[in-house]
Scaffold this motif. Structure first.
Motif, PDB file in Angstrom:
ATOM      1  N   GLU A  22       0.839  -1.013  -0.007  1.00  0.00           N
ATOM      2  CA  GLU A  22       0.057  -0.081  -0.002  1.00  0.00           C
ATOM      3  C   GLU A  22       0.970   1.219   0.075  1.00  0.00           C
ATOM      4  OE1 GLU A  22      -3.160   0.743  -0.241  1.00  0.00           O
ATOM      5  OE2 GLU A  22      -3.596  -1.567  -0.819  1.00  0.00           O
ATOM      6  N   ARG A  23       1.927   1.013   0.706  1.00  0.00           N
ATOM      7  CA  ARG A  23       2.788   2.459   0.688  1.00  0.00           C
ATOM      8  C   ARG A  23       3.799   2.611  -0.224  1.00  0.00           C
ATOM      9  NH1 ARG A  23       2.843   0.351   6.099  1.00  0.00           N
ATOM     10  NH2 ARG A  23       4.889  -0.765   5.603  1.00  0.00           N
ATOM     11  N   LEU A  24       4.359   1.455  -0.746  1.00  0.00           N
ATOM     12  CA  LEU A  24       5.507   1.577  -1.826  1.00  0.00           C
ATOM     13  C   LEU A  24       5.093   2.693  -3.075  1.00  0.00           C
ATOM     14  CD1 LEU A  24       4.687  -0.070  -4.466  1.00  0.00           C
ATOM     15  CD2 LEU A  24       5.374  -2.024  -2.903  1.00  0.00           C
ATOM     16  N   VAL A  25       6.134   3.281  -3.707  1.00  0.00           N
ATOM     17  CA  VAL A  25       6.028   4.056  -4.686  1.00  0.00           C
ATOM     18  C   VAL A  25       5.598   3.335  -6.068  1.00  0.00           C
ATOM     19  CG1 VAL A  25       7.307   5.861  -6.089  1.00  0.00           C
ATOM     20  CG2 VAL A  25       7.445   5.969  -3.795  1.00  0.00           C
ATOM     21  N   VAL A  26       4.423   3.793  -6.632  1.00  0.00           N
ATOM     22  CA  VAL A  26       3.966   3.215  -8.021  1.00  0.00           C
ATOM     23  C   VAL A  26       4.109   4.608  -8.975  1.00  0.00           C
ATOM     24  CG1 VAL A  26       1.959   2.328  -9.324  1.00  0.00           C
ATOM     25  CG2 VAL A  26       2.385   1.775  -6.885  1.00  0.00           C
ATOM     26  N   PRO A  27       4.572   4.477 -10.032  1.00  0.00           N
ATOM     27  CA  PRO A  27       4.734   5.661 -10.835  1.00  0.00           C
ATOM     28  C   PRO A  27       3.444   6.264 -11.237  1.00  0.00           C
ATOM     29  CG  PRO A  27       5.808   3.683 -11.953  1.00  0.00           C
ATOM     30  CD  PRO A  27       5.014   3.064 -10.695  1.00  0.00           C
ATOM     31  N   ARG A  28       3.321   7.798 -11.323  1.00  0.00           N
ATOM     32  CA  ARG A  28       2.353   8.582 -11.448  1.00  0.00           C
ATOM     33  C   ARG A  28       1.919   8.584 -12.721  1.00  0.00           C
ATOM     34  NH1 ARG A  28       0.316  10.808  -7.483  1.00  0.00           N
ATOM     35  NH2 ARG A  28       1.354  10.710  -5.250  1.00  0.00           N
ATOM     36  N   ASP A  29       2.617   8.166 -13.874  1.00  0.00           N
ATOM     37  CA  ASP A  29       2.357   8.306 -15.101  1.00  0.00           C
ATOM     38  C   ASP A  29       1.958   7.134 -15.588  1.00  0.00           C
ATOM     39  OD1 ASP A  29       4.880   7.159 -14.833  1.00  0.00           O
ATOM     40  OD2 ASP A  29       5.971   8.347 -16.602  1.00  0.00           O
ATOM     41  N   LEU A  30       1.258   6.023 -15.184  1.00  0.00           N
ATOM     42  CA  LEU A  30       0.924   4.678 -15.479  1.00  0.00           C
ATOM     43  C   LEU A  30       0.305   4.821 -16.803  1.00  0.00           C
ATOM     44  CD1 LEU A  30      -0.177   3.016 -12.334  1.00  0.00           C
ATOM     45  CD2 LEU A  30       1.818   2.606 -13.827  1.00  0.00           C
ATOM     46  N   ALA A  31      -0.779   5.842 -17.308  1.00  0.00           N
ATOM     47  CA  ALA A  31      -1.360   6.162 -18.271  1.00  0.00           C
ATOM     48  C   ALA A  31      -0.493   6.344 -19.701  1.00  0.00           C
ATOM     49  CB  ALA A  31      -2.496   7.216 -18.070  1.00  0.00           C
ATOM     50  N   ASP A  32       0.536   6.854 -19.204  1.00  0.00           N
ATOM     51  CA  ASP A  32       1.486   7.427 -20.241  1.00  0.00           C
ATOM     52  C   ASP A  32       2.537   6.256 -20.845  1.00  0.00           C
ATOM     53  OD1 ASP A  32       0.123   9.651 -20.458  1.00  0.00           O
ATOM     54  OD2 ASP A  32       1.617  10.763 -18.979  1.00  0.00           O
ATOM     55  N   ARG A  33       2.681   5.035 -19.875  1.00  0.00           N
ATOM     56  CA  ARG A  33       3.735   4.095 -20.131  1.00  0.00           C
ATOM     57  C   ARG A  33       3.471   3.340 -21.491  1.00  0.00           C
ATOM     58  NH1 ARG A  33       7.937   3.613 -16.291  1.00  0.00           N
ATOM     59  NH2 ARG A  33       7.346   5.376 -14.939  1.00  0.00           N
ATOM     60  N   PRO A  34       4.242   2.897 -22.234  1.00  0.00           N
ATOM     61  CA  PRO A  34       4.208   2.310 -23.559  1.00  0.00           C
ATOM     62  C   PRO A  34       3.967   1.092 -23.453  1.00  0.00           C
ATOM     63  CG  PRO A  34       6.693   2.465 -23.145  1.00  0.00           C
ATOM     64  CD  PRO A  34       5.704   3.162 -21.762  1.00  0.00           C
ATOM     65  N   TRP A  35       2.574   0.645 -22.882  1.00  0.00           N
ATOM     66  CA  TRP A  35       2.301  -0.763 -22.455  1.00  0.00           C
ATOM     67  C   TRP A  35       2.578  -1.662 -23.513  1.00  0.00           C
ATOM     68  CZ3 TRP A  35       1.552  -1.877 -17.330  1.00  0.00           C
ATOM     69  CH2 TRP A  35       1.493  -0.788 -16.462  1.00  0.00           C
ATOM     70  N   ALA A  36       1.979  -1.427 -24.593  1.00  0.00           N
ATOM     71  CA  ALA A  36       2.155  -2.168 -25.663  1.00  0.00           C
ATOM     72  C   ALA A  36       3.266  -2.891 -26.253  1.00  0.00           C
ATOM     73  CB  ALA A  36       1.403  -1.657 -27.143  1.00  0.00           C
ATOM     74  N   ASP A  37       4.407  -1.849 -25.900  1.00  0.00           N
ATOM     75  CA  ASP A  37       6.040  -2.588 -25.771  1.00  0.00           C
ATOM     76  C   ASP A  37       6.478  -2.841 -24.784  1.00  0.00           C
ATOM     77  OD1 ASP A  37       5.996  -1.776 -28.614  1.00  0.00           O
ATOM     78  OD2 ASP A  37       6.202   0.161 -28.244  1.00  0.00           O
ATOM     79  N   LEU A  38       5.748  -3.125 -23.665  1.00  0.00           N
ATOM     80  CA  LEU A  38       6.503  -3.632 -22.554  1.00  0.00           C
ATOM     81  C   LEU A  38       6.003  -5.084 -22.355  1.00  0.00           C
ATOM     82  CD1 LEU A  38       5.568  -0.850 -19.911  1.00  0.00           C
ATOM     83  CD2 LEU A  38       7.559  -1.125 -21.290  1.00  0.00           C
ATOM     84  N   ASP A  39       7.193  -5.785 -21.890  1.00  0.00           N
ATOM     85  CA  ASP A  39       7.215  -7.361 -21.510  1.00  0.00           C
ATOM     86  C   ASP A  39       6.768  -7.233 -19.822  1.00  0.00           C
ATOM     87  OD1 ASP A  39       7.617  -8.257 -24.128  1.00  0.00           O
ATOM     88  OD2 ASP A  39       9.703  -7.763 -23.562  1.00  0.00           O
ATOM     89  N   TYR A  40       7.373  -6.220 -19.155  1.00  0.00           N
ATOM     90  CA  TYR A  40       7.051  -6.038 -17.815  1.00  0.00           C
ATOM     91  C   TYR A  40       7.233  -4.518 -17.602  1.00  0.00           C
ATOM     92  CZ  TYR A  40      12.036  -5.501 -16.785  1.00  0.00           C
ATOM     93  OH  TYR A  40      13.401  -4.952 -16.918  1.00  0.00           O
ATOM     94  N   LEU A  41       6.723  -4.207 -16.436  1.00  0.00           N
ATOM     95  CA  LEU A  41       6.925  -2.567 -15.880  1.00  0.00           C
ATOM     96  C   LEU A  41       7.784  -2.802 -14.805  1.00  0.00           C
ATOM     97  CD1 LEU A  41       5.779   0.126 -16.128  1.00  0.00           C
ATOM     98  CD2 LEU A  41       4.139  -0.278 -14.400  1.00  0.00           C
ATOM     99  N   GLY A  42       8.869  -2.028 -15.055  1.00  0.00           N
ATOM    100  CA  GLY A  42       9.740  -1.849 -14.040  1.00  0.00           C
ATOM    101  C   GLY A  42       9.971  -0.581 -13.713  1.00  0.00           C
ATOM    102  N   TRP A  43      10.378  -0.311 -12.354  1.00  0.00           N
ATOM    103  CA  TRP A  43      10.718   1.048 -11.882  1.00  0.00           C
ATOM    104  C   TRP A  43      11.431   0.908 -10.749  1.00  0.00           C
ATOM    105  CZ3 TRP A  43       6.015  -1.140 -10.939  1.00  0.00           C
ATOM    106  CH2 TRP A  43       5.396  -1.128  -9.630  1.00  0.00           C
ATOM    107  N   ARG A  44      12.259   2.186 -10.305  1.00  0.00           N
ATOM    108  CA  ARG A  44      12.932   2.519  -8.932  1.00  0.00           C
ATOM    109  C   ARG A  44      12.186   3.377  -8.106  1.00  0.00           C
ATOM    110  NH1 ARG A  44      18.543   0.877  -8.762  1.00  0.00           N
ATOM    111  NH2 ARG A  44      19.107  -0.229 -10.303  1.00  0.00           N
ATOM    112  N   ASP A  45      12.159   3.410  -6.901  1.00  0.00           N
ATOM    113  CA  ASP A  45      11.860   4.307  -6.163  1.00  0.00           C
ATOM    114  C   ASP A  45      12.838   5.520  -6.209  1.00  0.00           C
ATOM    115  OD1 ASP A  45      11.155   5.958  -3.824  1.00  0.00           O
ATOM    116  OD2 ASP A  45      10.785   4.227  -2.536  1.00  0.00           O
ATOM    117  N   PRO A  46      12.190   6.575  -6.652  1.00  0.00           N
ATOM    118  CA  PRO A  46      13.038   7.780  -6.790  1.00  0.00           C
ATOM    119  C   PRO A  46      13.806   8.156  -5.426  1.00  0.00           C
ATOM    120  CG  PRO A  46      10.832   8.366  -7.357  1.00  0.00           C
ATOM    121  CD  PRO A  46      10.986   6.919  -6.919  1.00  0.00           C
ATOM    122  N   ARG A  47      13.171   8.194  -4.298  1.00  0.00           N
ATOM    123  CA  ARG A  47      13.543   8.765  -3.045  1.00  0.00           C
ATOM    124  C   ARG A  47      14.520   7.564  -2.537  1.00  0.00           C
ATOM    125  NH1 ARG A  47       8.021  10.305  -0.690  1.00  0.00           N
ATOM    126  NH2 ARG A  47       7.487   7.913  -1.744  1.00  0.00           N
TER     127      ARG A  47
END
Ligand code: ZN
Length: 163
Positions: A22-47
């Motif tokens: 519930e607390r971890l950081v999820v990207p705010r720009d999910l709607a703009d991610r190139p989903w059709a070209d993604l085999d997985y979604l990966g991100w780092r916690d910027p903080r």
């Protein structure tokens, strides 16, 4: 992969507590991610660059992993090969360690693998992001076969964590 919402991603975590999910950081720009070209979604916690996250589909369901990066920003990027996409990107690869799901993880069991530091495997495979000179193997596989291989590698990692 199919676009996911923040709620779907938070509900998909398999190797951390519900509270952490519930607390971890999820990207705010999910709607703009190139989903059709993604085999997985990966991100780092910027903080907290020691933390990274990955969501992939396994058996038709999204599964999300919480990962630890013991050395997130080495002065000299480690120019190794990514276990997921078999690219050796100029930005380097990072060891990413996932606690195993369930009791095994609570007992300290982990699974680690080297992954592109920027978690952009899908874009490297498709040539949508430049990985640098000599980063890709000369292979006779088609793009579709390389994508299939990446999907299979990611699925195997997720399955290993959840096993
Ligand atoms: Zn990669």
């Amino acid at each position: 992969m199919k676009p996911l919402t923040e709620q779907e991603i938070r509900a998909a975590f398999v190797n951390c507590s519900k509270g952490e999910a519930e607390r971890l950081v999820v990207p705010r720009d999910l709607a703009d991610r190139p989903w059709a070209d993604l085999d997985y979604l990966g991100w780092r916690d910027p903080r907290s660059p020691h933390r990274a996250y990955l969501v992939a589909e396994l058996d038709g369901r999204p599964r999300a992993l919480a990962l630890r990066c013991p050395s997130p920003t080495p002065a000299q990027p480690r120019r190794g090969m990514c276990s997921m996409c078999l690219t050796a990107p100029s930005g380097g690869v990072s060891l990413m360690v996932a606690p195993r799901a369930g009791k095994a993880g609570q007992q300290g069991n982990t699974v680690g693998t080297y992954v592109c530091s920027d978690l952009a495997c899908s874009l490297y495979v498709r040539g949508k992001k430049d990985a640098g000179a000599g980063a890709r193997l000369q292979e006779s596989l088609t793009l579709e076969e390389k994508i299939q291989r990446t999907v299979a590698n990611v699925a195997a990692f997720v399955a290993n964590v959840t096993a």
